[in-house]
Motif scaffolding. Structure first.
Motif, PDB file in Angstrom:
ATOM      1  N   UNK A   1     -11.047   6.376 -16.578  1.00 23.20           N
ATOM      2  CA  UNK A   1     -10.757   6.099 -17.990  1.00 23.20           C
ATOM      3  C   UNK A   1      -9.285   5.753 -18.174  1.00 23.20           C
ATOM      4  N   UNK A   2      -8.409   6.478 -17.509  1.00 22.28           N
ATOM      5  CA  UNK A   2      -6.972   6.203 -17.631  1.00 22.28           C
ATOM      6  C   UNK A   2      -6.632   4.825 -17.067  1.00 22.28           C
ATOM      7  N   UNK A   3      -7.285   4.462 -15.974  1.00 15.33           N
ATOM      8  CA  UNK A   3      -7.074   3.124 -15.409  1.00 15.33           C
ATOM      9  C   UNK A   3      -7.546   2.045 -16.373  1.00 15.33           C
ATOM     10  N   UNK A   4      -8.678   2.285 -17.015  1.00 14.39           N
ATOM     11  CA  UNK A   4      -9.199   1.331 -17.996  1.00 14.39           C
ATOM     12  C   UNK A   4      -8.238   1.159 -19.178  1.00 14.39           C
ATOM     13  N   UNK A   5      -7.536   2.234 -19.504  1.00 15.51           N
ATOM     14  CA  UNK A   5      -6.585   2.178 -20.619  1.00 15.51           C
ATOM     15  C   UNK A   5      -5.263   1.511 -20.228  1.00 15.51           C
ATOM     16  N   UNK A   6      -5.131   1.145 -18.957  1.00 13.64           N
ATOM     17  CA  UNK A   6      -3.961   0.399 -18.526  1.00 13.64           C
ATOM     18  C   UNK A   6      -2.887   1.210 -17.832  1.00 13.64           C
ATOM     19  N   UNK A   7      -3.136   2.489 -17.611  1.00 11.11           N
ATOM     20  CA  UNK A   7      -2.146   3.306 -16.914  1.00 11.11           C
ATOM     21  C   UNK A   7      -2.182   3.023 -15.412  1.00 11.11           C
ATOM     22  N   UNK A   8      -1.011   3.051 -14.801  1.00 10.71           N
ATOM     23  CA  UNK A   8      -0.915   2.833 -13.358  1.00 10.71           C
ATOM     24  C   UNK A   8      -1.253   4.142 -12.647  1.00 10.71           C
ATOM     25  N   UNK A   9      -2.323   4.135 -11.862  1.00 13.02           N
ATOM     26  CA  UNK A   9      -2.770   5.324 -11.155  1.00 13.02           C
ATOM     27  C   UNK A   9      -2.732   5.044  -9.653  1.00 13.02           C
ATOM     28  N   UNK A  10      -2.036   5.881  -8.908  1.00 11.37           N
ATOM     29  CA  UNK A  10      -2.055   5.800  -7.445  1.00 11.37           C
ATOM     30  C   UNK A  10      -2.587   7.128  -6.915  1.00 11.37           C
ATOM     31  N   UNK A  11      -3.083   7.098  -5.693  1.00  9.29           N
ATOM     32  CA  UNK A  11      -3.798   8.263  -5.174  1.00  9.29           C
ATOM     33  C   UNK A  11      -3.107   8.870  -3.956  1.00  9.29           C
ATOM     34  N   UNK A  12      -3.218  10.185  -3.870  1.00  8.23           N
ATOM     35  CA  UNK A  12      -2.756  10.943  -2.718  1.00  8.23           C
ATOM     36  C   UNK A  12      -3.969  11.549  -2.030  1.00  8.23           C
ATOM     37  N   UNK A  13      -4.042  11.382  -0.707  1.00 10.46           N
ATOM     38  CA  UNK A  13      -5.161  11.975   0.036  1.00 10.46           C
ATOM     39  C   UNK A  13      -4.734  12.211   1.489  1.00 10.46           C
ATOM     40  N   UNK A  14      -3.732  13.052   1.722  1.00  8.24           N
ATOM     41  CA  UNK A  14      -3.310  13.298   3.104  1.00  8.24           C
ATOM     42  C   UNK A  14      -4.368  14.071   3.884  1.00  8.24           C
ATOM     43  N   UNK A  15      -4.599  13.636   5.109  1.00  7.67           N
ATOM     44  CA  UNK A  15      -5.576  14.294   5.973  1.00  7.67           C
ATOM     45  C   UNK A  15      -4.915  15.013   7.148  1.00  7.67           C
ATOM     46  N   UNK A  16      -3.690  14.585   7.490  1.00  2.00           N
ATOM     47  CA  UNK A  16      -2.982  15.152   8.627  1.00  2.00           C
ATOM     48  C   UNK A  16      -1.520  15.364   8.255  1.00  2.00           C
ATOM     49  N   UNK A  17      -0.796  16.072   9.141  1.00  2.00           N
ATOM     50  CA  UNK A  17       0.633  16.263   8.912  1.00  2.00           C
ATOM     51  C   UNK A  17       1.372  14.929   8.876  1.00  2.00           C
ATOM     52  N   UNK A  18       0.990  13.992   9.715  1.00  2.00           N
ATOM     53  CA  UNK A  18       1.665  12.690   9.726  1.00  2.00           C
ATOM     54  C   UNK A  18       1.442  11.950   8.410  1.00  2.00           C
ATOM     55  N   UNK A  19       0.298  12.190   7.774  1.00  2.00           N
ATOM     56  CA  UNK A  19       0.054  11.584   6.459  1.00  2.00           C
ATOM     57  C   UNK A  19       1.054  12.087   5.419  1.00  2.00           C
ATOM     58  N   UNK A  20       1.507  13.331   5.563  1.00  2.00           N
ATOM     59  CA  UNK A  20       2.502  13.860   4.625  1.00  2.00           C
ATOM     60  C   UNK A  20       3.762  13.013   4.687  1.00  2.00           C
ATOM     61  N   UNK A  21       4.200  12.678   5.891  1.00  2.00           N
ATOM     62  CA  UNK A  21       5.396  11.843   6.038  1.00  2.00           C
ATOM     63  C   UNK A  21       5.201  10.479   5.369  1.00  2.00           C
ATOM     64  N   UNK A  22       4.024   9.894   5.553  1.00  2.00           N
ATOM     65  CA  UNK A  22       3.739   8.604   4.932  1.00  2.00           C
ATOM     66  C   UNK A  22       3.813   8.699   3.408  1.00  2.00           C
ATOM     67  N   UNK A  23       3.252   9.784   2.864  1.00  2.00           N
ATOM     68  CA  UNK A  23       3.234   9.918   1.408  1.00  2.00           C
ATOM     69  C   UNK A  23       4.613  10.255   0.854  1.00  2.00           C
ATOM     70  N   UNK A  24       5.420  10.991   1.602  1.00  2.00           N
ATOM     71  CA  UNK A  24       6.798  11.238   1.167  1.00  2.00           C
ATOM     72  C   UNK A  24       7.533   9.910   0.992  1.00  2.00           C
ATOM     73  N   UNK A  25       7.379   9.020   1.966  1.00  2.00           N
ATOM     74  CA  UNK A  25       8.021   7.707   1.862  1.00  2.00           C
ATOM     75  C   UNK A  25       7.464   6.918   0.678  1.00  2.00           C
ATOM     76  N   UNK A  26       6.161   6.955   0.529  1.00  2.00           N
ATOM     77  CA  UNK A  26       5.512   6.180  -0.534  1.00  2.00           C
ATOM     78  C   UNK A  26       5.927   6.669  -1.918  1.00  2.00           C
ATOM     79  N   UNK A  27       5.898   7.996  -2.116  1.00  2.00           N
ATOM     80  CA  UNK A  27       6.275   8.544  -3.419  1.00  2.00           C
ATOM     81  C   UNK A  27       7.756   8.295  -3.703  1.00  2.00           C
ATOM     82  N   UNK A  28       8.571   8.327  -2.660  1.00  2.00           N
ATOM     83  CA  UNK A  28       9.994   8.045  -2.835  1.00  2.00           C
ATOM     84  C   UNK A  28      10.201   6.599  -3.282  1.00  2.00           C
ATOM     85  N   UNK A  29       9.467   5.673  -2.673  1.00  2.00           N
ATOM     86  CA  UNK A  29       9.572   4.267  -3.080  1.00  2.00           C
ATOM     87  C   UNK A  29       9.117   4.083  -4.527  1.00  2.00           C
ATOM     88  N   UNK A  30       8.015   4.706  -4.900  1.00  2.00           N
ATOM     89  CA  UNK A  30       7.473   4.555  -6.254  1.00  2.00           C
ATOM     90  C   UNK A  30       8.381   5.163  -7.317  1.00  2.00           C
TER      91      UNK A  30
END
Length: 278
Positions: free
Chosen positions: A95-124
């Protein structure tokens, strides 16, 4: 030495003329990671149980994993919503996406994914340099822990995820990687469900040398399984029952490395107690 979540001071945004985005962070682990990369002050709302670091307790809550208060989200007009893909109501996010809000998702599965998401959230969020630094330090610390325990002899462990009903972990679960790194053998690893329910009879069939019983301050009504009723289990008779902080151990954040390091150390103490008795 491992760094705590607050050990790096926030660095200024690289592009000073660009306004910092206002963020709604829909999970405690997302809140923690945003603070890690210097974007904590940009969080304008979150969900229940976002309690770390201490400042996070002052962020308004707009719901939980069951339901979000959409009218509050709309009123806040965030520039960015970061949601936990498997822990946030999917219909509310749609519903929030339909209303035009920018929604991104987090779904880390491993410790290395945490590093990837730290970089991604920092960029965003406008903190790329700090995110890169934090991610690199995280991966180095992870590598150091793996190297420390890589050649240790295995020890058989039972991981109590929940007591009523008695629930453990298997392959595909978040905590299984902790046991792999700490060189603890999980007798239920090959079960098809990542979080299988078991009974005490199944546990008794395996010579358990250490019991891991994570407890959370957020679950004040939780009572751990009473293992002392079963003194025939080797871990019980040898008093090798570990009770780590579940919040630090189970949240997919940089802080989880501190919990991993402590868990491996405690498991190694149990291991040494058996080796010294040989």
């Amino acid at each position: 030495m491992l760094l705590t979540s607050s050990s790096l001071a926030a660095k200024p945004q690289e592009a000073k003329n660009t306004p910092l985005p206002k963020i709604i962070a829909l999970s405690p682990h997302i809140v923690e990671m945003l603070y890690d990369v210097g974007a904590g002050e940009q969080i304008i709302a979150t969900t229940d149980f976002a309690d770390y670091p201490e400042q996070a307790k002052n962020i308004p809550s707009i719901g939980n994993y069951i339901r979000l208060q959409l009218e509050k989200v709309i009123a806040l007009q965030p520039d960015l919503i970061i949601a936990w893909k498997s822990g946030t109501p999917s219909d509310d996010l749609a519903r929030l996406s339909q209303l035009g809000f920018k929604v991104v998702y987090s779904e880390p599965k491993t410790f290395r994914d945490i590093a990837k998401e730290l970089r991604r959230f920092a960029d965003l969020s406008g903190h790329s340099a700090q995110g890169q630094q934090v991610a690199e330090e995280f991966l180095k610390q992870l590598g150091d822990i793996k190297d420390r325990y890589r050649d240790k002899p295995t020890i058989t462990a039972f991981y109590e995820l929940w007591s009523r009903p008695l629930t453990t972990i298997a392959r595909g679960s978040w905590p299984q990687q902790h046991l792999n790194i700490c060189r603890a053998e999980n007798p239920f690893k090959q079960v098809s469900s990542p979080y299988p329910q078991v009974n005490i009879e199944q546990v008794l069939k395996t010579p358990i040398q250490v019991i891991i019983q994570p407890l959370s301050v957020n679950q004040k009504d939780k009572e751990g399984f009473n293992w002392h009723d079963w003194p025939t289990i080797q871990a019980v008779s040898e008093n090798n029952i570990i009770t780590p902080d579940a919040d630090a151990l189970h949240r997919m954040t940089r802080r989880s490395l501190l919990a991993l390091d402590k868990l491996c150390l405690d498991i190694d103490k149990a291991r040494q107690s058996y080796l010294s008795g040989i």
